[in-house]
Design a protein around this motif. Structure first.
Motif, PDB file in Angstrom:
ATOM      1  N   GLN A  22       0.862  -1.173   0.000  1.00 33.04           N
ATOM      2  CA  GLN A  22       0.000   0.000   0.000  1.00 33.04           C
ATOM      3  C   GLN A  22       0.893   1.215   0.000  1.00 33.04           C
ATOM      4  O   GLN A  22       2.035   1.150   0.446  1.00 33.04           O
ATOM      5  CB  GLN A  22      -0.968  -0.021   1.197  1.00 33.04           C
TER       6      GLN A  22
ATOM      7  N   CYS B 111      -4.612  -1.233  -1.994  1.00 33.53           N
ATOM      8  CA  CYS B 111      -3.870  -2.287  -1.305  1.00 33.53           C
ATOM      9  C   CYS B 111      -3.834  -3.520  -2.206  1.00 33.53           C
ATOM     10  O   CYS B 111      -4.874  -3.953  -2.705  1.00 33.53           O
ATOM     11  CB  CYS B 111      -4.555  -2.623   0.018  1.00 33.53           C
TER      12      CYS B 111
ATOM     13  N   TYR C  17      -9.431  -1.638  -2.165  1.00 29.84           N
ATOM     14  CA  TYR C  17      -9.240  -0.220  -1.871  1.00 29.84           C
ATOM     15  C   TYR C  17     -10.219   0.222  -0.805  1.00 29.84           C
ATOM     16  O   TYR C  17     -11.286  -0.358  -0.624  1.00 29.84           O
ATOM     17  CB  TYR C  17      -9.334   0.649  -3.128  1.00 29.84           C
TER      18      TYR C  17
ATOM     19  N   CYS D 145      -4.016  -2.055   5.893  1.00 30.99           N
ATOM     20  CA  CYS D 145      -4.647  -3.136   5.146  1.00 30.99           C
ATOM     21  C   CYS D 145      -4.080  -4.451   5.688  1.00 30.99           C
ATOM     22  O   CYS D 145      -2.861  -4.548   5.928  1.00 30.99           O
ATOM     23  CB  CYS D 145      -4.299  -2.946   3.667  1.00 30.99           C
TER      24      CYS D 145
ATOM     25  N   THR E  55      -0.841   3.263   5.260  1.00 32.85           N
ATOM     26  CA  THR E  55      -0.810   4.470   4.436  1.00 32.85           C
ATOM     27  C   THR E  55      -1.138   5.649   5.323  1.00 32.85           C
ATOM     28  O   THR E  55      -2.224   5.711   5.905  1.00 32.85           O
ATOM     29  CB  THR E  55      -1.826   4.398   3.291  1.00 32.85           C
TER      30      THR E  55
END
Lengths: 109, 112
Positions: free
Chosen positions: A6, A22, A72, A88, A103
């Motif tokens: 990610q 991801c 996502y 993720c 992220t």
């Protein structure tokens, strides 16, 4: 090997929409989780997808494509409080979570 | 209120000392987990336990030990054999394999 990818960091504007992608490679697959983590705090659960498609939950939606190994997280109507890291994690064949590095989402006014 | 507690929030220890991190849950969850989080990295699994008196090594168990004598409690000991123990430690629990994990507030361990 098992791997989750990610983006490291993203920037978006308050009120806008942002999509955090991801991709995953795991030994078997039993679903994908998204968590939110504010700096210095514990992760909190956002969503779980095991079937292909889009799951909507208020301002947040999560999408999964098992054939592409892709997910996502979509955040709408961004608020300053959405500034956080988004993690993720894929559940492998042994029911262990394989985590991405997260992220970091920066929201600007 | 149901939840997971970890104590202390911040912990400082001298190199070479063992230290035990506490994790308690009152969610009646069978499974409990310990993770380590370092800056810029994902969560890494240290140990997990699916039932009382049983636990399994995760990806980075070396230098750590755990016990699960009660359903509610899953303490983690960071031993002097752990080469780089300074990190943020997170405890979690869940009610099943497909269910989300609930996390405690974390303990930030600094070894001086």
């Amino acid at each position: 090997g098992q791997n989750i990818d990610q983006p490291t960091e993203m920037t978006a504007t308050e009120g806008a929409i942002v999509q955090i992608n991801c991709t995953y490679q795991t030994s078997g697959f039993n679903g994908l989780f998204w968590y939110q983590q504010h700096a210095g705090e514990a992760p909190t659960f956002l969503s779980y997808n095991v079937l292909d498609g889009l799951e909507e939950k208020g301002r947040f939606s999560s999408f999964l494509s098992r054939s592409k190994g892709y997910s996502y997280l979509l955040l709408k109507e961004l608020q300053m409080k959405d500034s956080a890291s988004y993690l993720c994690a894929a559940l492998d064949s042994n029911y262990q979570l394989i985590w991405g590095a997260g992220t970091k989402l920066i929201i600007k006014p | 209120d149901g939840g997971i507690t970890q104590s202390p929030k911040y912990l400082f220890r001298k190199e070479g000392q063992n230290v035990t991190l506490s994790c308690e849950q009152n969610l009646n969850h069978d499974a409990m987990y310990w993770y380590r989080q370092d800056p810029g990295q994902g969560l890494r699994l240290i140990y997990y336990s699916q039932i009382v008196n049983d636990f399994q090594k995760g990806d980075i168990a070396e230098g750590y030990s755990v016990s699960r004598e009660k359903k509610e409690s899953f303490p983690l000991t960071v031993t002097s054999a752990q080469k780089n123990p300074t990190a943020f430690y997170l405890c979690a629990s869940s009610s099943g394999d497909y269910n989300e994990q609930f996390f405690g507030p974390g303990t930030r361990l600094t070894v001086l």
